[in-house]
Write an enzyme that holds these catalytic residues in place. Structure first.
Site, PDB file in Angstrom:
ATOM      1  N   THR A 201      71.138 -64.312  17.973  1.00  0.00           N
ATOM      2  CA  THR A 201      69.893 -63.854  17.371  1.00  0.00           C
ATOM      3  C   THR A 201      70.091 -63.338  15.950  1.00  0.00           C
ATOM      4  O   THR A 201      71.084 -62.672  15.648  1.00  0.00           O
ATOM      5  CB  THR A 201      69.232 -62.723  18.208  1.00  0.00           C
ATOM      6  OG1 THR A 201      69.240 -63.087  19.579  1.00  0.00           O
ATOM      7  CG2 THR A 201      67.814 -62.474  17.771  1.00  0.00           C
TER       8      THR A 201
ATOM      9  N   ARG B 122      65.043 -72.249  29.358  1.00  0.00           N
ATOM     10  CA  ARG B 122      65.180 -70.791  29.389  1.00  0.00           C
ATOM     11  C   ARG B 122      64.638 -70.187  28.097  1.00  0.00           C
ATOM     12  O   ARG B 122      64.935 -70.626  27.005  1.00  0.00           O
ATOM     13  CB  ARG B 122      66.638 -70.405  29.562  1.00  0.00           C
ATOM     14  CG  ARG B 122      66.909 -68.882  29.577  1.00  0.00           C
ATOM     15  CD  ARG B 122      67.314 -68.356  28.224  1.00  0.00           C
ATOM     16  NE  ARG B 122      67.675 -66.926  28.268  1.00  0.00           N
ATOM     17  CZ  ARG B 122      67.965 -66.209  27.200  1.00  0.00           C
ATOM     18  NH1 ARG B 122      67.948 -66.771  25.997  1.00  0.00           N
ATOM     19  NH2 ARG B 122      68.271 -64.922  27.301  1.00  0.00           N
TER      20      ARG B 122
ATOM     21  N   GLY C 202      64.313 -66.445  26.148  1.00  0.00           N
ATOM     22  CA  GLY C 202      64.780 -65.070  26.165  1.00  0.00           C
ATOM     23  C   GLY C 202      63.797 -64.112  25.522  1.00  0.00           C
ATOM     24  O   GLY C 202      62.598 -64.386  25.418  1.00  0.00           O
TER      25      GLY C 202
ATOM     26  N   THR D 214      68.509 -57.612  19.282  1.00  0.00           N
ATOM     27  CA  THR D 214      69.510 -58.647  19.552  1.00  0.00           C
ATOM     28  C   THR D 214      70.356 -58.198  20.732  1.00  0.00           C
ATOM     29  O   THR D 214      70.493 -57.007  20.989  1.00  0.00           O
ATOM     30  CB  THR D 214      70.408 -58.896  18.318  1.00  0.00           C
ATOM     31  OG1 THR D 214      71.480 -59.781  18.679  1.00  0.00           O
ATOM     32  CG2 THR D 214      71.025 -57.611  17.783  1.00  0.00           C
ATOM     33  N   GLY D 215      70.909 -59.156  21.459  1.00  0.00           N
ATOM     34  CA  GLY D 215      71.742 -58.813  22.606  1.00  0.00           C
ATOM     35  C   GLY D 215      71.399 -59.657  23.814  1.00  0.00           C
ATOM     36  O   GLY D 215      70.920 -60.790  23.682  1.00  0.00           O
ATOM     37  N   HIS D 216      71.623 -59.111  25.001  1.00  0.00           N
ATOM     38  CA  HIS D 216      71.368 -59.844  26.239  1.00  0.00           C
ATOM     39  C   HIS D 216      69.868 -59.883  26.497  1.00  0.00           C
ATOM     40  O   HIS D 216      69.244 -58.877  26.849  1.00  0.00           O
ATOM     41  CB  HIS D 216      72.109 -59.181  27.399  1.00  0.00           C
ATOM     42  CG  HIS D 216      72.008 -59.943  28.680  1.00  0.00           C
ATOM     43  ND1 HIS D 216      71.484 -59.399  29.832  1.00  0.00           N
ATOM     44  CD2 HIS D 216      72.339 -61.227  28.988  1.00  0.00           C
ATOM     45  CE1 HIS D 216      71.516 -60.305  30.793  1.00  0.00           C
ATOM     46  NE2 HIS D 216      72.026 -61.424  30.306  1.00  0.00           N
ATOM     47  N   GLY D 217      69.268 -61.068  26.328  1.00  0.00           N
ATOM     48  CA  GLY D 217      67.825 -61.209  26.350  1.00  0.00           C
ATOM     49  C   GLY D 217      67.145 -60.741  27.615  1.00  0.00           C
ATOM     50  O   GLY D 217      66.097 -60.084  27.569  1.00  0.00           O
TER      51      GLY D 217
END
Length: 312
Positions: A166, A194, A196, A217-220
């Site tokens: 991201t 998929r 996010g 930003t990071g793990h969606g």
């Protein structure tokens, strides 16, 4: 109001041999966005330009540097939001588009909708004369190698949280309007279709003149569970500083759902923060003609805009 822009190039592990290119990329994006603000341009234009700059840079997981899905294809998500009237536009699972952030803005300004996906987004892009490019032009050698390695190793999805993903930008302009923009190629080897957090309002980004603007930003999936961008602004509404609100929201995501990530935020008064719970996050900001940037926790480099432009 003095203009401010903050950009990020993704939270996660950044390998040493890629640091220089990534650092240069976020600095370039911040300077491009700030140039628009200094000339009296809008926060919306500045964030869009900054994100488009990173979409064009193969160092980042967006646009031409996007990771690949399980079929070895690029599918991208993006969102843009105007804090003046809460207007927003987003696209998800788009293919064969060089700059999804530009298409997201067209959704915001040329339709009555907020999010178009997959085939619908592709049809809309055609109507808007957005050029289509061959999908392979968005695939980098590195993304292809990572895709192949994950197929061979049958990687654990938990590892995805450690990878940078991201890009985003937030800004406030001379008129006091804020905006955010976020774009991504998503998770490596993700399922086809998929989507996010990056295309979801309140998750991948949010902008409201009354409070400020955020890009995440990071793990969606973790970000979506806690609606991270709007959660951060809620804490600011309760009186927290941007930095304290960012840390509080990130800590909640980590303790509640085990998610790691990062955020950039600018308040309606022009204060800003760039915070993350991962190993690294590339970021850069310009305020009062002063450039600041970093990647590692506690790292902060400073130079004048004129010095930065002179070294390019």
């Amino acid at each position: 109001m003095k203009p401010v822009i903050v950009v990020h190039g993704g939270a996660g592990r950044i390998f040493k041999d890629r640091e220089e290119g990534i650092r240069s990329g976020v600095i370039r994006a911040a300077l491009k966005g700030y140039s628009i603000l200094k000339q009296g341009g809008s926060a919306l234009d500045a964030t869009e330009e900054a994100v488009a700059s990173m979409e064009d840079d193969p160092h980042f997981n967006a646009g031409c540097g996007s990771v690949l899905n399980e079929n070895g294809e690029v599918e991208m998500d993006a969102i843009i939001m105007d804090g003046k009237n809460l207007a927003s536009g987003a696209v998800s699972a788009v293919t064969c588009i060089a700059n999804p952030i530009n298409l997201a803005r067209l959704v915001m300004e040329k339709t009555e909708h907020m999010l178009l996906t997959d085939r619908g987004a592709k049809l809309f892009a055609k109507v808007m004369d957005v050029p289509e490019i061959p999908g392979e032009k968005l695939i980098t050698e590195r993304s292809l190698e990572r895709w192949k390695k994950k197929l061979e190793a049958d990687s654990n999805p938990v590892e995805f949280k450690k990878e940078p993903g991201t890009v985003g930008a937030v800004a406030i302009d001379n008129e006091g309007n804020v905006a955010c923009a976020t774009s991504t190629g998503g998770l490596s080897n993700k399922l086809v279709g998929r989507v996010g957090d990056s295309a979801c309002i309140g998750c991948g980004g949010y902008a409201d003149n009354q409070v400020g603007a955020v890009s995440t930003t990071g793990h969606g999936e973790s970000i979506m569970k806690v609606v991270l961008a709007r959660l951060l602004l809620y804490h600011m509404e309760q009186g927290m500083s941007p930095e304290k609100a960012a840390d509080t929201a990130l800590n909640y995501m980590k303790t509640r759902v085990g998610g790691l990530g990062g955020v950039i935020v600018v308040s309606s008064s022009g204060d800003w923060a760039a915070r993350f719970s991962t190993n690294q996050m590339s970021w850069a900001t310009v305020k009062d003609d002063q450039l600041q940037y970093g990647i590692h926790t506690g790292e902060l480099y400073t130079s004048s805009v004129s010095e930065a432009l002179g070294s390019k």
